[in-house]
Design a protein around this motif. Structure first.
Motif, short mmCIF file in Angstrom:
data_model
loop_
_atom_site.label_atom_id
_atom_site.label_comp_id
_atom_site.label_asym_id
_atom_site.label_seq_id
_atom_site.Cartn_x
_atom_site.Cartn_y
_atom_site.Cartn_z
N UNK A 14 0.92 -1.17 -0.01
CA UNK A 14 -0.05 0.02 -0.04
C UNK A 14 0.90 1.12 -0.02
N UNK A 15 1.94 1.11 0.92
CA UNK A 15 2.72 2.42 0.90
C UNK A 15 3.48 2.61 -0.23
N UNK A 16 4.11 1.65 -1.06
CA UNK A 16 4.82 1.98 -2.43
C UNK A 16 3.62 2.59 -3.17
N UNK A 18 0.95 4.23 -2.77
CA UNK A 18 0.61 5.39 -2.49
C UNK A 18 1.64 6.59 -2.75
N UNK A 19 2.91 6.11 -2.60
CA UNK A 19 4.05 6.80 -2.67
C UNK A 19 3.87 7.25 -4.20
N UNK A 20 3.99 6.17 -5.18
CA UNK A 20 3.99 6.47 -6.54
C UNK A 20 2.83 7.18 -6.78
N UNK A 21 1.52 7.05 -6.57
CA UNK A 21 0.72 7.83 -6.98
C UNK A 21 0.74 9.19 -6.45
N UNK A 22 1.24 9.56 -5.24
CA UNK A 22 1.41 11.06 -4.81
C UNK A 22 2.54 11.66 -5.56
N UNK A 23 3.43 10.80 -6.02
CA UNK A 23 4.56 11.53 -6.73
C UNK A 23 3.84 12.04 -7.99
N UNK A 24 3.16 11.23 -8.83
CA UNK A 24 2.57 11.60 -10.15
C UNK A 24 1.56 12.67 -9.98
N UNK A 25 0.74 12.59 -8.80
CA UNK A 25 -0.18 13.66 -8.55
C UNK A 25 0.45 15.10 -8.46
N UNK A 26 1.64 14.87 -7.67
CA UNK A 26 2.57 16.24 -7.30
C UNK A 26 3.18 16.77 -8.65
N UNK A 27 3.70 15.77 -9.36
CA UNK A 27 4.13 16.23 -10.61
C UNK A 27 3.02 17.06 -11.38
N UNK B 72 5.20 16.42 -0.52
CA UNK B 72 3.69 16.01 -0.75
C UNK B 72 3.62 14.68 0.11
N UNK D 7 10.28 8.44 -4.10
CA UNK D 7 8.93 8.47 -3.15
C UNK D 7 8.71 7.13 -2.88
#
Lengths: 186, 195, 222, 93
Positions: A14-16, A18-27, B72, D7
Motif C-alpha cells: 500500500x505504501x509503495x 501510495x508513494x507512486x500515486x502521490x509523486x505523479x499527482x504532485x508532478x 507531498x 518517493x
C-alpha cells in the motif's frame, strides 16, 4: 512467521502504491501551484504599484525585492514581501514603495490564517486602501475610531490584534528597506 | 531563549487553546468529559502522546522529507509513522510494565484519530519551529487540551443535577457550555503575541 | 449470487438514505466535529470541506471494500489510514492547484480529514465488511449528509455573522452582524442550538402527537 | 521519474520497517486478554476516537464486559443494529 510476512507485505505494498500515486499527482499539480503562487505575487505587485509593466527580482538578504519598471523602463518603485505574526498565524503582505522611498504606493495581503470573517478582513480592499499614499517616513499607528491625523489607520472592529499586527509588519519592513536601500543606493 | 520557550508554552496552553480555539479533539472532548477522573487521565495521556509526537514529527520533516525534497509525502509519512510507533510503544508498555499500562498505556492508542495530535505535528512543521520549541509546543498544547477537558468535566458533573431541556441533553448542552468557555478564552486572545 | 440481486436494490437505497437523516454524521452520530466547527464560518468553506471529505470518504470506502479480504486484521487501521491519507493529499494538492483561494480558506483543516472519526469509522464499521456497491452507497449517503449539515451550519453562521449567504448580501444594511457567530464561541453555540432543534424536529416526527411533551402532574414530564 | 522512484522507495522502506516492527511485536508481545473482551474488541470499530469517553476501543470493551458503561456511548456503532446485537450476545454469554 507467515502472518508477520503478510502484515509487512500489505503495508509495504500500500505504501509503495501510495508513494507512486502521490509523486505523479504532485508532478501534475506542481506547475499549477507554482503558477498560482507566481500569479498571486504578480497580481499583488501590479495592484500595489499600478502602471508597472515588468519587474526584476532581486535578492535582499533572505527575502526578495522586486524592482518595478513602467513602460518607459523607468524605475516606478520597489515592491517587497513582508512577513510577520498575526493573531493566529503568519501574515504575508506585499508592500509597494515609490522610487524615492518616500510614499507607500499600496499594500496587498497575500497569505494569512486569521479568523475567517474577522481577522481575515485585513485582506479586504477597504482596509488595504487606507495604506495607499501614506508617507513612508513616519511610523503608522492604529486608531480604533475615525482616523484624524495623517498617518493613522482605522482598525477592523473585532480584529484589533490582526490590524495591529499588519501595521507593525509594515512599519518594520519599511524601516528595513530604507536601511537596506540607504546602505547600497544604486 | 528560556523566556521565548515560556512564552510559547503559555501561548499554547491559554491563548491558542487547542480545543476552544482550534476546535481540535472535539470527539474526546464531548465523549470523555462526564467524569473528572477519566477526563484528567485522558488529558495527561494526550499530553504524553503529543510530547512524543512533536520530536518525531520534527525529525521526520527535517531528516527525511526536507533532505529528499518530498513535501507531498508529509501527511502520509506523519500519520503512518506516528500511528504505528504508538501502537508499538503501547504493546511494549502493556507487556513489560502492566502497572504503568493500567495508568497510562491504555490511552496510547488514542493517537490514531485525534485531530489535535496531527494538527500539532503539522503546525510545528509549518511554522518551522526548532526541536526544543516543538517539544514545548507539543507539551503546552497537550496541557491546554487537558485544561479544557478538565474544566468541562467539572461543569458536566454539576449538570447532572440541573434540569437540562430534553432536546439539549448530553452533547447539546456540552457544546453550549463549551461555547461559553470559548468566550472566556477569547478574552485571553491578546495575552501573548508569539509565533 | 442470484438471490442477492433480487433483494439488493432496497438495501442500497437504505444504505444511501441512512446517512442523510437517521445516521446523519454531524447531528445524529456527532462524529467528525472538528472540521464542522472550524470551517463553517462561511457557507462556501463549509460546502468545500463537505465535498472534500465526501470525496475522500467515497474513494477510500471503495478501495477499502475492494481489498477488504486481503488486508490482515492486525494492520487494518494503519492500512486504512494510509489509504485515506493518500486521498487527502490528492485532494489537498488538487485544491491548491485548481482552487487556490478555497485551499487558503480551509488551510490547516484539509489534512485533518485524515483523522476525521467519520471516515475511519465508516471504513471500519461498514466498508470493510460489505461489498463495494453497498460501501459506495453508504459513503455517498454519509458524505452527502455531512456536506448538507456543514453547508446548513455554514449558512446559519454566515447569515448571522456577516449578513450574507454564499457572499450574497441577504440581510439589509440595517442588520448589525453578530461578530460572535464568526468566532469560536459562536461555532459551539450555534452547533449546540442546532443540535437541540434537530432533536426537537426528530421527536416531533417520531411522536406526531404533541409538539411539547404533555406535563403529567403525577409522573412529572411524560 | 526519479522523484517517483524516490518517493516509492521512501514509503516502501518506511512501511516495511514499521511492518516488521509491528509483526514482531504482535507475535512476541502477545498479552493474554480474556477472550470475552477480545471478542468485543473485534466487534468494535477499533478506531480509538475517544467519543465513548475511553481512549481505546479495547478499554471500552473491557468496561463493557464489566458492565460499567453501555454500547450507546460508542457513537460510531450504536446505530449499527447487527454489531450492537452481536455485542449484546457476547456480553451476556
Amino acid at each position: 512467521m507467515r502472518k508477520g510476512l503478510k502484515i509487512t507485505l500489505t503495508l509495504t505494498l500500500i505504501a509503495v502504491l501510495s508513494g507512486a500515486i502521490l509523486a505523479e499527482v504532485y508532478k501534475v499539480t506542481i506547475e499549477d501551484i507554482k503558477v498560482n503562487q507566481k500569479k498571486e505575487i504578480e497580481k499583488a505587485i501590479f495592484s500595489v504599484l499600478p502602471g508597472t509593466k515588468e519587474y526584476k527580482k532581486e535578492a535582499r538578504g533572505t527575502r526578495e525585492l522586486f524592482k518595478c519598471f513602467d513602460d518607459k523602463a523607468e524605475l516606478r518603485g520597489i515592491a517587497f514581501v513582508a512577513e510577520g505574526i498575526g493573531y493566529q498565524d503568519i501574515i504575508k503582505v506585499v508592500v509597494g514603495v515609490d522610487s524615492g522611498l518616500s510614499k507607500i504606493t499600496g499594500i496587498r495581503v497575500i497569505a494569512h490564517n486569521e479568523t475567517p470573517g474577522l481577522g481575515a478582513k485585513i485582506s479586504e480592499g477597504w482596509f488595504e486602501e487606507q495604506f495607499k499614499g501614506l508617507s513612508a517616513a513616519i511610523k503608522l499607528d492604529l486608531v480604533k475610531g475615525k482616523p484624524d491625523k495623517e498617518n493613522q489607520i482605522q482598525a477592523i472592529t473585532g480584529a484589533t490584534i490582526s490590524s495591529q499586527a499588519l501595521v507593525d509588519i509594515i512599519n518594520k519592513e519599511v524601516k528595513d528597506i530604507k536601511k537596506y536601500e540607504a546602505g547600497n543606493c544604486d | 531563549m528560556i523566556r521565548e520557550l515560556v512564552l510559547v508554552f503559555v501561548a499554547a496552553v491559554l491563548v491558542n487553546n487547542f480545543v476552544l480555539k482550534y476546535f481540535l479533539g472535539i470527539c474526546p472532548f464531548l465523549g470523555v468529559s462526564d467524569n473528572l477522573h477519566s477526563a484528567v487521565s485522558m488529558g495527561f495521556a494526550t499530553t504524553f502522546v503529543m510530547s512524543i509526537t512533536a520530536p518525531v514529527a520534527w525529525c521526520i520533516k527535517h531528516f527525511v522529507l526536507d533532505k529528499l525534497g518530498l513535501p507531498f509525502l508529509e501527511y502520509v509519512c506523519f500519520i503512518i509513522v506516528i500511528a504505528s510507533l504508538v501502537q508499538f510503544v503501547e504493546m511494549v508498555i502493556k507487556k513489560f510494565y502492566p502497572a504503568l499500562h493500567q495508568a497510562m498505556g491504555i490511552y496510547l492508542p488514542l493517537i490514531t484519530t485525534n485531530c489535535a495530535i496531527l494538527f500539532m505535528a503539522l503546525q510545528l512543521v509549518l511554522r518551522e519551529y526548532s526541536l526544543l520549541r516543538s517539544i514545548v509546543f507539543g507539551f503546552g498544547s497537550g496541557l491546554g487540551f487537558t485544561l479544557a477537558i478538565t474544566i468541562m468535566a467539572g461543569i458536566r458533573e454539576e449538570i447532572e443535577f440541573c434540569d437540562v431541556p430534553r432536546c439539549l441533553k448530553g452533547p447539546g448542552i456540552t457544546l453550549i457550555i463549551a461555547g461559553l468557555l470559548a468566550l472566556i478564552f477569547v478574552g485571553l486572545g491578546g495575552l501573548i503575541k508569539v509565533n | 449470487m442470484r438471490q442477492a440481486i433480487v433483494t439488493k436494490t432496497p438495501v442500497i437505497l437504505k444504505d444511501f438514505t441512512k446517512g442523510l437523516w437517521q445516521e446523519n454524521p454531524v447531528f445524529r452520530l456527532l462524529i467528525g466535529m472538528c472540521p464542522t466547527l472550524a470551517v463553517t464560518s462561511q457557507a462556501q468553506n463549509g460546502l468545500a470541506m463537505g465535498l472534500a471529505t465526501s470525496f475522500t470518504l467515497i474513494a477510500s470506502s471503495i478501495v477499502v471494500s475492494i481489498f477488504r479480504k486481503l488486508i490482515p486484521k492486525e494492520v487494518r487501521i494503519p492500512s486504512y489510514i494510509l489509504i485515506i491519507a493518500t486521498f487527502v493529499t490528492i485532494v489537498s494538492l488538487y485544491l491548491q492547484a485548481k482552487f487556490p483561494d478555497i485551499s487558503k480558506n480551509l488551510g490547516p483543516y484539509i489534512p485533518l480529514i485524515i483523522v476525521n472519526c467519520l471516515i475511519l469509522g465508516r471504513q471500519e464499521v461498514f466498508a470493510s465488511k460489505n461489498p463495494t456497491h453497498r460501501a459506495a452507497a453508504d459513503a455517498l449517503g454519509m458524505g452527502l449528509g455531512f456536506t448538507i449539515s456543514l453547508a446548513a451550519l455554514g449558512m446559519v453562521r454566515e447569515l448571522l455573522g456577516s449578513g450574507t449567504i454564499f457572499s450574497f448580501k441577504v440581510l439589509g444594511d440595517g442588520f448589525r452582524p453578530w461578530i460572535i457567530m464568526l468566532t469560536p464561541p459562536g461555532a459551539f453555540l450555534s452547533l449546540g442550538l442546532m443540535l437541540g432543534m434537530i432533536n426537537i424536529i426528530d421527536r416531533f416526527l417520531k411522536t406526531k402527537k404533541g409538539f411539547f411533551p404533555k406535563f403529567d402532574a403525577k409522573k412529572g414530564r411524560t | 521519474m526519479e522523484k517517483t522512484l524516490l518517493s516509492m522507495a521512501v514509503m516502501g522502506g518506511l512501511a516495511a520497517l514499521l511492518g516488521i516492527i509491528l509483526s514482531a511485536a504482535y507475535s512476541k508481545l502477545k498479552v493474554e486478554e480474556d477472550p470475552g473482551v477480545e471478542e468485543i474488541t473485534e466487534l468494535l470499530p477499533g478506531v480509538n476516537c475517544g467519543a465513548c469517553g475511553f481512549a481505546s476501543c479495547e478499554e471500552f470493551a473491557r468496561r463493557l464486559a464489566k458492565k460499567e458503561t453501555d454500547i450507546e456511548k460508542c457513537r460510531i456503532t450504536f446505530r449499527n443494529k447487527e454489531t450492537v446485537q452481536k455485542i449484546e450476545e457476547a456480553l451476556n454469554r
